[in-house]
Design a protein around this motif. Structure first.
Motif, short mmCIF file in Angstrom:
data_model
loop_
_atom_site.label_atom_id
_atom_site.label_comp_id
_atom_site.label_asym_id
_atom_site.label_seq_id
_atom_site.Cartn_x
_atom_site.Cartn_y
_atom_site.Cartn_z
N LEU A 19 0.95 -1.27 -0.01
CA LEU A 19 -0.08 0.04 -0.05
C LEU A 19 0.80 1.35 -0.01
N THR A 20 0.91 2.09 -1.04
CA THR A 20 1.50 3.29 -1.12
C THR A 20 0.75 4.52 -0.98
N LEU A 21 0.87 5.29 0.07
CA LEU A 21 0.26 6.52 0.16
C LEU A 21 1.12 7.66 -0.31
N THR A 22 0.63 8.71 -0.76
CA THR A 22 1.45 10.05 -1.37
C THR A 22 0.69 11.07 -0.94
N ARG A 23 1.42 12.28 -0.49
CA ARG A 23 0.50 13.17 -0.36
C ARG A 23 1.37 14.61 -0.24
N LEU A 24 1.13 15.98 -0.85
CA LEU A 24 1.94 16.86 -0.68
C LEU A 24 1.32 17.72 0.44
N PHE A 25 2.29 18.28 1.19
CA PHE A 25 2.03 19.24 2.18
C PHE A 25 2.83 20.57 2.19
N GLN A 26 2.08 21.62 2.41
CA GLN A 26 2.64 23.00 2.24
C GLN A 26 3.22 23.58 3.58
N ALA A 27 4.35 22.74 3.72
CA ALA A 27 5.21 23.14 4.82
C ALA A 27 6.49 22.77 4.52
N PRO A 28 7.56 23.31 5.21
CA PRO A 28 9.12 22.71 5.03
C PRO A 28 9.18 21.40 5.38
N ARG A 29 10.05 20.51 4.79
CA ARG A 29 10.35 19.26 5.13
C ARG A 29 10.88 18.86 6.64
N GLU A 30 11.49 19.87 7.08
CA GLU A 30 12.16 19.74 8.62
C GLU A 30 10.78 19.69 9.31
N LEU A 31 10.10 20.90 9.20
CA LEU A 31 8.76 20.68 10.09
C LEU A 31 7.75 19.40 9.86
N VAL A 32 7.86 19.05 8.62
CA VAL A 32 6.83 17.69 8.11
C VAL A 32 7.58 16.48 9.22
N PHE A 33 8.96 16.33 9.01
CA PHE A 33 9.59 15.42 9.60
C PHE A 33 9.63 15.18 11.04
N SER A 34 9.44 16.33 11.69
CA SER A 34 9.40 16.75 13.09
C SER A 34 7.94 16.22 13.71
N ALA A 35 6.82 16.64 12.78
CA ALA A 35 5.55 16.15 13.01
C ALA A 35 5.35 14.67 13.22
N PHE A 36 6.12 13.94 12.61
CA PHE A 36 5.97 12.50 12.59
C PHE A 36 7.04 11.90 13.64
N THR A 37 7.80 12.68 14.02
CA THR A 37 9.07 12.09 15.20
C THR A 37 9.14 12.73 16.51
#
Length: 175
Positions: A19-37
């Motif tokens: 199962l592959t899920l893909t989505r674009l988020f309007q935010a910097p990569r570092e912030l999106v990474f932090s949101a998951f970690t």
């Protein structure tokens, strides 16, 4: 292979036991990474609408884990109201802010793996894309039947709602 796509909700592709899920988020990569970690971020968006994280214990490092409990707080969800759903992730590889590889499974409150539900081997990537961050979640199951088990319980709706909550959260979050 089947594929569902909505420009605002990303895409979901099913191919055999993947199962592959893909989505674009309007935010910097570092912030999106932090949101998951980071637990302080995850508590605000993880789970489908009407569910909240009530336990969030995170040791984000290779060999570490994330143990959590989602609880349905929405009386409008009928029999789900008050239900708890426990999960645990075991981190195998971390390349900040680009990739996380982990095994995810349903658990009990003590973190023991559920024998009734299949585990998932996940590769999560974060790619910069013209001011956005593209998140790709590749989830591999032991068989197409194991994947079908989670699809039958509403995985597509749940992940769509979860990632919509992430999108909303990112608009107000600080890294």
């Amino acid at each position: 292979m089947s594929k569902l796509q909505d420009p605002n909700k990303g895409s979901i592709t099913v191919d055999g036991s993947t199962l592959t899920l893909t989505r674009l988020f309007q935010a910097p990569r570092e912030l999106v990474f932090s949101a998951f970690t980071e637990a302080d971020h995850l508590k605000h968006w993880w789970g489908p609408r009407g569910w909240e994280i009530t336990v969030c214990e995170m040791d984000f490092r290779p060999g570490g884990s994330w143990h959590y409990c989602m609880k349905c707080m929405d009386k409008g969800q009928g029999d789900f109201y008050g239900m708890e759903s426990w999960g645990k992730a075991i981190y195998h590889q971390i390349e900040a802010p680009e990739k996380i590889i982990y095994t995810d499974y349903f658990s009990d409150a003590d973190g023991n793996e559920s024998a009734e539900m299949p585990a998932t081997n996940v590769t999560l990537t974060f790619e910069e894309a013209d001011g956005y961050t593209r998140v790709v979640n590749r989830a591999e199951y032991v068989s197409p039947e194991a994947l079908q088990t989670v699809l039958d319980m509403g995985m597509e709706q749940g992940i769509s709602e979860t990632w919509s909550r992430l999108d909303e959260y990112l608009q107000t979050a600080k890294s």
